[in-house]
Design an enzyme around this catalytic site. Structure first.
Site, PDB file in Angstrom:
ATOM      1  N   ASN A 213     -10.039  -0.193   0.882  1.00 12.63           N
ATOM      2  CA  ASN A 213      -8.586  -0.095   0.761  1.00 12.63           C
ATOM      3  C   ASN A 213      -8.161  -0.639  -0.608  1.00 12.63           C
ATOM      4  O   ASN A 213      -8.170  -1.850  -0.818  1.00 12.63           O
ATOM      5  CB  ASN A 213      -7.942  -0.905   1.898  1.00 12.63           C
ATOM      6  CG  ASN A 213      -6.424  -0.864   1.860  1.00 12.63           C
ATOM      7  OD1 ASN A 213      -5.825  -0.396   0.888  1.00 12.63           O
ATOM      8  ND2 ASN A 213      -5.795  -1.356   2.910  1.00 12.63           N
TER       9      ASN A 213
ATOM     10  N   CYS B 198       0.817  -1.228   0.000  1.00 17.31           N
ATOM     11  CA  CYS B 198       0.000   0.000   0.000  1.00 17.31           C
ATOM     12  C   CYS B 198       0.844   1.269   0.000  1.00 17.31           C
ATOM     13  O   CYS B 198       0.328   2.354  -0.241  1.00 17.31           O
ATOM     14  CB  CYS B 198      -0.931   0.018   1.205  1.00 17.31           C
ATOM     15  SG  CYS B 198      -2.056  -1.366   1.223  1.00 17.31           S
TER      16      CYS B 198
ATOM     17  N   HIS C  38      -3.078   7.406   2.548  1.00 15.06           N
ATOM     18  CA  HIS C  38      -3.555   6.089   2.104  1.00 15.06           C
ATOM     19  C   HIS C  38      -4.911   5.825   2.766  1.00 15.06           C
ATOM     20  O   HIS C  38      -5.087   6.052   3.959  1.00 15.06           O
ATOM     21  CB  HIS C  38      -2.536   5.027   2.508  1.00 15.06           C
ATOM     22  CG  HIS C  38      -3.004   3.622   2.305  1.00 15.06           C
ATOM     23  ND1 HIS C  38      -3.637   3.217   1.138  1.00 15.06           N
ATOM     24  CD2 HIS C  38      -2.951   2.522   3.099  1.00 15.06           C
ATOM     25  CE1 HIS C  38      -3.937   1.934   1.245  1.00 15.06           C
ATOM     26  NE2 HIS C  38      -3.539   1.488   2.426  1.00 15.06           N
TER      27      HIS C  38
HETATM   28  N1  ACO Z   1     -17.671  -8.118  11.130  1.00 17.36           N
HETATM   29  C1  ACO Z   1     -18.042  -8.280  12.403  1.00 17.36           C
HETATM   30  N2  ACO Z   1     -17.161  -8.570  13.378  1.00 17.36           N
HETATM   31  C2  ACO Z   1     -15.876  -8.690  13.045  1.00 17.36           C
HETATM   32  C3  ACO Z   1     -15.428  -8.514  11.709  1.00 17.36           C
HETATM   33  C4  ACO Z   1     -16.389  -8.208  10.735  1.00 17.36           C
HETATM   34  N3  ACO Z   1     -16.087  -8.013   9.434  1.00 17.36           N
HETATM   35  N4  ACO Z   1     -14.087  -8.681  11.681  1.00 17.36           N
HETATM   36  C5  ACO Z   1     -13.693  -8.942  12.939  1.00 17.36           C
HETATM   37  N5  ACO Z   1     -14.783  -8.964  13.760  1.00 17.36           N
HETATM   38  C6  ACO Z   1     -14.838  -9.203  15.202  1.00 17.36           C
HETATM   39  C7  ACO Z   1     -13.638  -9.949  15.727  1.00 17.36           C
HETATM   40  O1  ACO Z   1     -13.829 -11.345  15.575  1.00 17.36           O
HETATM   41  C8  ACO Z   1     -13.636  -9.533  17.180  1.00 17.36           C
HETATM   42  O2  ACO Z   1     -14.598 -10.298  17.856  1.00 17.36           O
HETATM   43  P1  ACO Z   1     -14.318 -10.802  19.380  1.00 17.36           P
HETATM   44  O3  ACO Z   1     -14.149  -9.547  20.190  1.00 17.36           O
HETATM   45  O4  ACO Z   1     -15.553 -11.573  19.700  1.00 17.36           O
HETATM   46  O5  ACO Z   1     -13.080 -11.615  19.313  1.00 17.36           O
HETATM   47  C9  ACO Z   1     -14.133  -8.092  17.144  1.00 17.36           C
HETATM   48  O6  ACO Z   1     -14.803  -7.936  15.876  1.00 17.36           O
HETATM   49  C10 ACO Z   1     -13.044  -7.056  17.265  1.00 17.36           C
HETATM   50  O7  ACO Z   1     -12.006  -7.408  16.348  1.00 17.36           O
HETATM   51  P2  ACO Z   1     -10.709  -6.552  16.248  1.00 17.36           P
HETATM   52  O8  ACO Z   1      -9.766  -7.221  15.299  1.00 17.36           O
HETATM   53  O9  ACO Z   1     -10.226  -6.222  17.637  1.00 17.36           O
HETATM   54  O10 ACO Z   1     -11.276  -5.203  15.590  1.00 17.36           O
HETATM   55  P3  ACO Z   1     -10.529  -3.875  15.361  1.00 17.36           P
HETATM   56  O11 ACO Z   1     -11.218  -2.778  16.044  1.00 17.36           O
HETATM   57  O12 ACO Z   1      -9.037  -4.024  15.554  1.00 17.36           O
HETATM   58  O13 ACO Z   1     -10.768  -3.654  13.793  1.00 17.36           O
HETATM   59  C11 ACO Z   1      -9.646  -3.925  11.679  1.00 17.36           C
HETATM   60  C12 ACO Z   1     -10.300  -4.624  12.871  1.00 17.36           C
HETATM   61  C13 ACO Z   1     -10.687  -3.072  10.997  1.00 17.36           C
HETATM   62  C14 ACO Z   1      -9.128  -4.999  10.728  1.00 17.36           C
HETATM   63  C15 ACO Z   1      -8.488  -3.031  12.193  1.00 17.36           C
HETATM   64  O14 ACO Z   1      -7.637  -3.786  13.035  1.00 17.36           O
HETATM   65  C16 ACO Z   1      -7.653  -2.473  11.061  1.00 17.36           C
HETATM   66  O15 ACO Z   1      -8.116  -1.660  10.276  1.00 17.36           O
HETATM   67  N6  ACO Z   1      -6.365  -2.851  10.971  1.00 17.36           N
HETATM   68  C17 ACO Z   1      -5.471  -2.342   9.912  1.00 17.36           C
HETATM   69  C18 ACO Z   1      -5.750  -3.099   8.645  1.00 17.36           C
HETATM   70  C19 ACO Z   1      -5.129  -2.471   7.435  1.00 17.36           C
HETATM   71  O16 ACO Z   1      -5.222  -1.279   7.231  1.00 17.36           O
HETATM   72  N7  ACO Z   1      -4.547  -3.320   6.607  1.00 17.36           N
HETATM   73  C20 ACO Z   1      -4.087  -2.945   5.329  1.00 17.36           C
HETATM   74  C21 ACO Z   1      -2.689  -2.452   5.319  1.00 17.36           C
HETATM   75  S1  ACO Z   1      -2.253  -1.914   3.750  1.00 17.36           S
HETATM   76  C22 ACO Z   1      -1.555  -3.173   2.768  1.00 17.36           C
HETATM   77  O17 ACO Z   1      -0.363  -3.213   2.598  1.00 17.36           O
HETATM   78  C23 ACO Z   1      -2.400  -4.158   2.099  1.00 17.36           C
END
Ligand code: ACO
Length: 348
Positions: free
Chosen positions: A283, A113, A253
């Site tokens: 994204n 990214c 980004h």
């Molecule tokens: N729908 C509903 N619930 C979900 C989903 C979903 N799509 N995905 C995860 N959950 C649940 C999890 O299972 C967890 O449940 P639990 O508490 O019962 O265990 C709960 O939601 C919280 O999960 P977290 O992972 O703690 O959620 P968080 O607030 O961290 O958000 C997210 C997750 C959106 C993925 C966040 O961590 C994030 O944006 N991270 C960065 C990702 C990113 O930008 N990646 C790309 C980088 S660029 C590249 O090079 C490709």
């Protein structure tokens, strides 16, 4: 050295829109969860015939047209992508052939990214040094082709698209002013597509283990992104002898609205000067910054002589920030996509 600036812009996204409501029917998720945790409402998904080279070529064609250049005027094509059509040849070579840029050198750049911002720094140097005159820089990814559509923690995040710019010599003090590039390979396992290449070639076992799909430690990547985006952008601004008050537009980004908001706070930039369109595309990896630049320009936000800061982060782990003085005059025409952009959310 002379300076290099953006003199042409293009973008291309697949027709197919996948909304959060569509995803609710595919995995255990909800529109509310996706919107609150990421800011994404919908994303574009490439069809079978849409690949990084076809989307990249479409965006590049428009960028050349807006720069008033012919394919034969192009000396260099750099394609930032981590979802190429094939391991080789490079997507840049496939684009070169599709456009008929037969005079151009061509290579791909892999920084996930951060790829477009890395590419902006590297390609601008090649133009500023006089080694090349007209360079096409493309940021394109079709990461939906590498998603496990049963994994709700990743499949809701990504979309497909391409953005392209033409870089050419501009008067000194305009165009790219400075940049900050970095990497931390110790975080390689946090975000990866482990299969399909040398370490885990395609095999029954690697397919069974789903190694061809994106794997991510979301929380670790989130923490890294929040820290590095603000720090890297601040370093780039400081290297140029500027302060956050000098920044007219912050075009980060587009991965997650919470990451963008945190980086904005850390950098101390007025949120009204931040361009956001993650709600409509998700994204799009290396394409997100050029698509955002395109929409910011065509919706009338970005104006000639504005100071713009872009910052990307991604797999690697990598990060890259660029500071530039915008060099394109007001858009002379509005095409379908730019008209849509003008109606979109964008600046807040
Ligand atoms: N729908 C509903 N619930 C979900 C989903 C979903 N799509 N995905 C995860 N959950 C649940 C999890 O299972 C967890 O449940 P639990 O508490 O019962 O265990 C709960 O939601 C919280 O999960 P977290 O992972 O703690 O959620 P968080 O607030 O961290 O958000 C997210 C997750 C959106 C993925 C966040 O961590 C994030 O944006 N991270 C960065 C990702 C990113 O930008 N990646 C790309 C980088 S660029 C590249 O090079 C490709």
């Amino acid at each position: 050295m002379r300076s290099a600036g953006i003199v042409g812009l293009g973008m291309a996204v697949p027709q197919r829109v996948l909304t959060n409501a569509d995803l609710e029917k595919m995995v255990d998720t909800s529109d509310q969860w996706i919107l609150e945790r990421t800011g994404i409402r919908e994303r574009r998904v490439a069809g079978e015939d849409e690949t990084s080279s076809t989307l990249g070529a479409a965006a590049a064609r428009e960028a050349l047209e807006s720069a008033g250049l012919d394919p034969l005027d192009v000396d260099l094509i750099v394609c930032a992508t981590t979802s190429p059509d094939m391991l080789f040849p490079s997507t840049a070579c496939l684009v070169q052939h599709q456009l008929g840029c037969v005079r151009a050198a061509a290579f791909d750049l892999s920084a996930a990214c951060s790829g477009f911002a890395y590419g902006l720094a590297v390609t601008s140097q090649l133009v500023a040094s006089g080694a090349f005159r007209n360079a096409l820089l493309i940021g394109v990814d079709v990461l939906t082709k590498f998603l496990d559509w049963t994994d709700r923690s990743t499949c809701v995040l990504f979309g497909d698209g391409a953005g392209a710019v033409v870089l050419a010599p501009v008067e000194s003090g305009r165009g790219l002013l400075g940049f900050d590039l970095g990497a931390d390979g110790s975080g390689a396992d946090l975000l990866t597509i482990p299969g399909g290449a040398g370490k885990h070639p395609i095999s029954e076992e690697s397919l069974r283990e789903k190694l061809r799909y994106i794997r991510m430690d979301g929380q670790q990547v989130f923490r890294f992104a929040v820290r590095v985006m603000g720090e890297s952008a601040a370093r780039a601004v400081e290297k140029c002898g500027l302060t956050p008050d000098d920044v007219d537009w912050f075009v980060p980004h587009q991965a997650n609205i919470r990451i963008i908001d945190s980086a904005t706070r850390r950098l101390g930039i007025d949120p009204a000067r931040v361009y956001v369109n993650v709600d409509r595309y998700g994204n799009t990896s290396a394409a997100s910054i050029p698509i955002a630049l395109y929409e910011a320009y065509h919706s009338g936000c970005l104006k000639e002589d504005d100071t713009v800061v872009t910052v990307g982060f991604g797999a690697g782990l990598t990060w890259a920030s660029c500071v530039l003085v915008w060099t394109m005059p007001p858009a002379g025409r509005q095409n379908r996509q730019s008209a849509a952009a003008a109606e979109g959310v964008g600046a807040r």
